[in-house]
Design a protein around this motif. Structure first.
Motif, PDB file in Angstrom:
ATOM      1  N   UNK A  52       0.868  -1.161   0.000  1.00 27.52           N
ATOM      2  CA  UNK A  52       0.000   0.000   0.000  1.00 27.52           C
ATOM      3  C   UNK A  52       0.906   1.211   0.000  1.00 27.52           C
ATOM      4  N   UNK A  53       0.780   2.067  -1.010  1.00 25.00           N
ATOM      5  CA  UNK A  53       1.652   3.227  -1.126  1.00 25.00           C
ATOM      6  C   UNK A  53       0.830   4.486  -1.205  1.00 25.00           C
ATOM      7  N   UNK A  54       1.489   5.590  -0.855  1.00 24.07           N
ATOM      8  CA  UNK A  54       0.852   6.893  -0.986  1.00 24.07           C
ATOM      9  C   UNK A  54       0.172   7.299   0.304  1.00 24.07           C
ATOM     10  N   UNK A  55      -0.267   8.554   0.356  1.00 26.30           N
ATOM     11  CA  UNK A  55      -0.991   9.083   1.488  1.00 26.30           C
ATOM     12  C   UNK A  55      -2.413   9.349   1.077  1.00 26.30           C
ATOM     13  N   UNK A  56      -3.314   9.387   2.069  1.00 26.79           N
ATOM     14  CA  UNK A  56      -4.693   9.736   1.768  1.00 26.79           C
ATOM     15  C   UNK A  56      -4.705  11.103   1.114  1.00 26.79           C
ATOM     16  N   UNK A  57      -5.616  11.342   0.137  1.00 27.39           N
ATOM     17  CA  UNK A  57      -6.734  10.513  -0.234  1.00 27.39           C
ATOM     18  C   UNK A  57      -6.493   9.591  -1.426  1.00 27.39           C
ATOM     19  N   UNK A  58      -5.269   9.356  -1.862  1.00 27.00           N
ATOM     20  CA  UNK A  58      -5.057   8.450  -2.985  1.00 27.00           C
ATOM     21  C   UNK A  58      -3.986   7.439  -2.604  1.00 27.00           C
ATOM     22  N   UNK A  59      -4.367   6.179  -2.429  1.00 26.03           N
ATOM     23  CA  UNK A  59      -3.444   5.106  -2.098  1.00 26.03           C
ATOM     24  C   UNK A  59      -3.645   3.987  -3.097  1.00 26.03           C
ATOM     25  N   UNK A  60      -2.593   3.164  -3.251  1.00 21.85           N
ATOM     26  CA  UNK A  60      -2.634   2.059  -4.208  1.00 21.85           C
ATOM     27  C   UNK A  60      -2.260   0.768  -3.500  1.00 21.85           C
ATOM     28  N   UNK A  99     -16.316  -0.295   4.221  1.00 22.76           N
ATOM     29  CA  UNK A  99     -16.224   1.154   4.027  1.00 22.76           C
ATOM     30  C   UNK A  99     -14.882   1.677   4.519  1.00 22.76           C
ATOM     31  N   UNK A 100     -14.430   1.190   5.675  1.00 23.68           N
ATOM     32  CA  UNK A 100     -13.121   1.606   6.188  1.00 23.68           C
ATOM     33  C   UNK A 100     -11.999   1.149   5.271  1.00 23.68           C
ATOM     34  N   UNK A 101     -12.146  -0.053   4.702  1.00 20.72           N
ATOM     35  CA  UNK A 101     -11.150  -0.543   3.749  1.00 20.72           C
ATOM     36  C   UNK A 101     -11.071   0.371   2.534  1.00 20.72           C
ATOM     37  N   UNK A 102     -12.225   0.826   2.041  1.00 21.79           N
ATOM     38  CA  UNK A 102     -12.232   1.723   0.892  1.00 21.79           C
ATOM     39  C   UNK A 102     -11.560   3.048   1.209  1.00 21.79           C
ATOM     40  N   UNK A 103     -11.758   3.554   2.426  1.00 22.71           N
ATOM     41  CA  UNK A 103     -11.101   4.799   2.830  1.00 22.71           C
ATOM     42  C   UNK A 103      -9.589   4.627   2.807  1.00 22.71           C
ATOM     43  N   UNK A 104      -9.105   3.497   3.315  1.00 21.28           N
ATOM     44  CA  UNK A 104      -7.667   3.240   3.323  1.00 21.28           C
ATOM     45  C   UNK A 104      -7.102   3.217   1.903  1.00 21.28           C
ATOM     46  N   UNK A 105      -7.917   2.789   0.950  1.00 19.84           N
ATOM     47  CA  UNK A 105      -7.467   2.692  -0.437  1.00 19.84           C
ATOM     48  C   UNK A 105      -7.827   3.932  -1.246  1.00 19.84           C
ATOM     49  N   UNK A 106      -8.125   5.045  -0.570  1.00 10.99           N
ATOM     50  CA  UNK A 106      -8.230   6.329  -1.241  1.00 10.99           C
ATOM     51  C   UNK A 106      -9.620   6.831  -1.531  1.00 10.99           C
ATOM     52  N   UNK A 107     -10.689   6.151  -1.085  1.00  9.32           N
ATOM     53  CA  UNK A 107     -12.042   6.494  -1.504  1.00  9.32           C
ATOM     54  C   UNK A 107     -12.612   7.669  -0.714  1.00  9.32           C
ATOM     55  N   UNK A 108     -13.464   8.430  -1.376  1.00  3.10           N
ATOM     56  CA  UNK A 108     -14.304   9.426  -0.733  1.00  3.10           C
ATOM     57  C   UNK A 108     -15.636   8.745  -0.425  1.00  3.10           C
ATOM     58  N   UNK A 109     -15.993   8.654   0.872  1.00  3.29           N
ATOM     59  CA  UNK A 109     -17.189   7.919   1.278  1.00  3.29           C
ATOM     60  C   UNK A 109     -18.260   8.821   1.864  1.00  3.29           C
ATOM     61  N   UNK A 110     -18.164  10.112   1.611  1.00  6.95           N
ATOM     62  CA  UNK A 110     -19.121  11.021   2.250  1.00  6.95           C
ATOM     63  C   UNK A 110     -20.540  10.831   1.742  1.00  6.95           C
ATOM     64  N   UNK A 111     -20.684  10.259   0.561  1.00 10.48           N
ATOM     65  CA  UNK A 111     -22.021  10.042   0.013  1.00 10.48           C
ATOM     66  C   UNK A 111     -22.405   8.571   0.032  1.00 10.48           C
ATOM     67  N   UNK A 112     -21.708   7.795   0.840  1.00  9.62           N
ATOM     68  CA  UNK A 112     -21.963   6.357   0.895  1.00  9.62           C
ATOM     69  C   UNK A 112     -23.028   6.017   1.932  1.00  9.62           C
ATOM     70  N   UNK A 113     -23.735   4.925   1.694  1.00 12.75           N
ATOM     71  CA  UNK A 113     -24.629   4.342   2.680  1.00 12.75           C
ATOM     72  C   UNK A 113     -23.846   3.283   3.443  1.00 12.75           C
TER      73      UNK A 113
END
Length: 497
Positions: A301-309, A441-455
């Protein structure tokens, strides 16, 4: 609601520039837009919460100087954005309130200059300050597109990589709104500390469109590694801000622009460490496992939030190739699935260990664009990032790089893909949309996702996307004792988006 100022949705200033270009096209069809001059942002363009439906604004275009040639030589159009001030019962109190004024110049464009700016000499790689908490401006969704902010005494840089969303109209305007908005935000550099006042533009003397009009979506396709944004400090009459591609030619530039500072100051977040890697051994049953052929999978896992790979690596074998020699096209889709599953094993272990049940994360769309061929013996890195989670949908992007040694952070771009998943539960034999489990959802955040509009299902919110972060991060850093440890730095191109 993705561009908010003081808790109210506001049209970005770059969108007003795009409206000016469209208005000029209506007044002078076929003319070539080469510059914007004397841009003034006078009042915010925002929705009025007292009035149901959209707030009405008017665009007025006036021909100041008629063109003298077939390409609109020496033409000048003044465009103004206007509205009326009304009372609560609808009476007009003031007509033609001016929000913005832009002069659009037409004619042959100047040739694109080469970028002669030196590097910053640093490697801060900070996330976008306009996504920090407590600030007066909040950007989400497609506006979260600037990464790797850095600066020196005389030069500032960042990388623009737009996370374009399906049916997102703002990414398809003739003028690249997202890119121009990012260039305006570069004026905040250099940062003075963990608390900083965000800036908003009020005037731009000149905007040069060296390489013509192209939407953000078109630029994202032409420049898959993104564009480099530059700002020169103390530049006098030289361009203040500009964007360059891989060939170091300037696409667009701003000259002589001014900003105002907004309160309250934004607070810098606690940053994810710049590199987390977990070398894997071939021990059966290890969380990362290994691919069917070749050496063990390398998880990174590389990079810093909000974009990780998240990265796995694979060496091409004969079983991966088709009868004519190159890797069979369906193999890349298979590797996307494996990369996704390995990411889940590392970032959502509880969910991955209890797959049977009524819940299913189903694929709704999958694609792969093949740019170059892979052959027997090639080592390929498959890299995954989650772009966004909206309602019950999650979109991820994949890039495939040919690399020459294990753990190489960059490489030659071979292909890129996308995948769209839906969160569902089986009810009476049919899958129905449902909120995302908290761990996913937390996993997606770690991988760079914006979840503010997520259910997302109700539950405690972790202060970091990984549960037991101290213990798990220690395991990730150390790795199995049998495997040599190696920390991978963020890549300078695709992996540092």
């Amino acid at each position: 609601m993705e561009h908010v100022v003081h808790d109210r949705p506001v049209a970005p200033g770059a969108a007003l520039l795009a409206l000016a270009v469209e208005a000029c096209g209506q007044l002078l069809p076929g003319a070539t837009v080469r510059q914007l001059r004397d841009v003034s942002f006078i009042d915010l363009v925002r929705a009025d919460p007292r009035i149901a439906g959209p707030t009405k604004y008017r665009i007025r275009a006036v021909l100041l100087e008629p063109p003298t040639g077939p390409q609109g030589e020496d033409g000048r159009v003044r465009v103004e954005v206007l509205s009326d001030i009304t009372s609560r019962n609808g009476h007009i109190l003031r007509r033609d309130r001016l929000h913005a004024r832009i002069d659009v110049l037409t004619g042959p464009r100047d040739p694109a200059p080469a970028c002669d700016a030196p590097g910053t000499g640093h490697n801060r790689s900070l996330p976008d300050p306009y996504t920090w908490s407590d600030g007066p401006i909040s950007l989400t969704g497609v506006f979260r597109n600037v990464f790797d902010w850095d600066w020196s005494d005389r030069h500032c840089t960042a990388r623009w990589c737009p996370p374009l969303a399906p049916r997102d109209s703002i990414s398809h305007t003739a003028l690249p709104v997202l890119l121009f908005d990012a260039l305006m935000r570069l004026a905040i550099l250099p940062l003075e500390g963990p608390r900083t006042r965000l800036k908003a533009p009020v005037r731009i003397g000149r905007v040069d469109l060296y390489q013509g009009l192209a939407s953000d979506a078109e630029l994202a396709v032409r420049h898959p590694a993104g564009l480099v944004l530059h700002r020169r400090r103390g530049s006098g009459h030289a361009p203040d801000c500009w964007a360059t591609g891989a060939d170091d030619r300037v696409l667009h530039s701003f000259t002589d622009h001014e900003e105002i500072e907004l309160d309250p100051p934004a607070l810098a977040p606690s940053l994810v460490p710049p590199a987390i890697s977990q070398p894997r051994s071939s021990t059966p049953g290890s969380p990362g496992g290994e691919l069917r052929h070749g050496p063990p999978t390398t998880l990174t896992i590389t990079g810093t939030a909000p974009r990780s790979w998240f990265t796995i690596e694979h060496v091409v074998t004969v079983g991966d190739t088709s009868a004519v020699g190159p890797v069979y096209y369906a193999r890349l889709i298979d590797w996307q699935g494996r990369c996704h599953e390995h990411a889940g094993m590392l970032t959502a272990p509880r969910f991955s260990s209890d797959l049977p049940g009524s819940y299913a994360m189903v694929t709704q769309f999958c694609s792969c664009e093949y740019l170059k061929k892979l052959v027997y013996g090639d080592r390929v890195a498959i890299r995954l990032t989650v772009r966004w989670v909206r309602l019950h949908l999650m979109k991820a992007g994949f890039v495939y790089h040919r690399i020459t040694e294990p753990g190489q952070p960059d490489g030659e771009l071979i292909a890129r893909g996308e995948q769209l998943w839906a969160s569902t539960r089986q009810v009476e034999g049919h899958f129905q949309p449902c909120p995302w489990p908290r761990e996913l959802a937390d996993s997606a955040i770690l991988l760079g996702a914006d979840t503010r509009r997520a259910q997302i299902e109700p539950g405690p919110v972790n202060d970091h996307p990984c549960d037991d972060r101290a213990a798990r991060r220690d395991v990730i850093r150390r790795g199995p004792k049998a495997a040599p440890h190696r920390t991978i730095r963020p890549a300078p191109q695709e992996t540092r988006r």
